[in-house]
Every structure is written in structure tokens, then in C-alpha cells.
Design a protein around this motif. Structure first.
Motif: not given
Length: 169
Positions: A113-118
Motif C-alpha cells: 500500500s505504501f509503495m502504491k502511494e509512492q
């Protein structure tokens, strides 16, 4: 230098690895059962782990999270490398005492989820086809098989049948 942000999940705190974490990390990187399917041999001693962790900390190139449960380090989840077209490869490992409790799935969901936000578009992973637990985890995280390959893994000195996975974010 990449600074890894803290991520909080229901049960875990994922935080940046620090040099003083080497002893805790040795608990799994020195365990032959944990390292059985990894692409490196178990660390021979704590000093080896200290050197490796020190190198990671000084040369932070990718995000690397230490998984902690009530302040106790239990594993790690890291971005191994960036890939073309906004992709990244993941790696993970956990102390044997914590296997089977869903901690790695919980951490994986948070990291993805964090990497998608990045702004990343997809995640990639490889696992030894004999590592049923890793395959099961990747499937639970929504990864799909995209291929297989047999490759010599020089660090462990053996041929490994790899299964390749990918997940769109």
C-alpha cells in the motif's frame, strides 16, 4: 540515502533498520531453517551480521523495514531493487518463532500500500518453488505467477527452481 518511514499496522510497527538491530537480525539470518530457501547461506556469527547490517545502514539504497511486535524485532521486509516501468522487487524473512501468525501478510499489505502511494505500478517477487510457505504468502497478497526459471544461485552453490510472481498495484 533512502530513509525508511515507519508504518503502523494492527499488530506491528515497521521501522527503519539500525545498526544496533544486528543481534536481533542474527536470530533469523543465522538460522539454517529460516535461510533454507533464501539466496544466501545463514550468517556464521553475530559479527558477520553486524558487518552486513552496518553496510545496509551506511548505504541505504532502498526501503527496508524491521518488523517489530511489541518492540521485539521479528523479521524484515525490504525492497530489493527498482525495476523498469515503476516496479520493484520484494524480499522478506522472519524469525521461526513467529511463523504462521499472519505477521508477514500484515506487513506485506502495508508495504505494498505504501509503495502504491509512492507511485509504483507493480511489485515482483521470486521464490524457490520448494518454499510452499512463501508461495502461499505471495498468493495471499494477490501476486500471480508469471513464470518459472532454473538458475544457479552462486551464494548458496546450487541450482534453484524459481517461481516468479507479479502484482499490479
Amino acid at each position: 540515502m533512502i530513509l525508511t518511514p515507519e508504518i503502523h499496522t494492527k499488530r506491528l510497527l515497521l521501522r527503519q533498520v539500525e545498526e544496533n538491530d544486528a543481534e536481533a537480525i542474527y536470530a533469523w539470518t543465522g538460522d539454517i531453517e529460516v535461510c533454507r530457501y533464501l539466496f544466501y547461506l545463514p550468517n556464521r556469527d553475530l559479527e558477520t551480521t553486524r558487518k552486513i547490517v552496518g553496510n545496509w545502514v551506511r548505504k541505504r539504497r532502498h526501503f527496508a523495514w524491521l518488523l517489530t511486535l511489541n518492540g521485539t524485532p521479528i523479521g524484515e521486509f525490504e525492497i530489493i531493487k527498482d525495476l523498469p516501468d515503476k516496479g520493484f522487487e520484494i524480499g522478506y524473512e522472519m524469525a521461526k518463532a513467529y511463523w504462521g501468525n499472519g505477521y508477514m501478510k500484515e506487513a506485506g499489505e502495508a508495504v505494498l500500500s505504501f509503495m502504491k502511494e509512492q507511485g509504483y505500478a507493480y511489485a515482483y517477487a521470486e521464490t524457490d518453488m520448494e518454499n510452499v510457505s512463501s508461495t502461499h504468502l505471495l498468493e495471499k497478497l494477490g501476486f500471480e505467477v508469471i513464470g518459472e526459471e532454473t538458475r544457479l544461485i552462486e551464494k548458496v552453490g546450487r541450482m534453484v527452481r524459481l517461481q516468479k510472481f507479479q502484482k499490479a498495484l
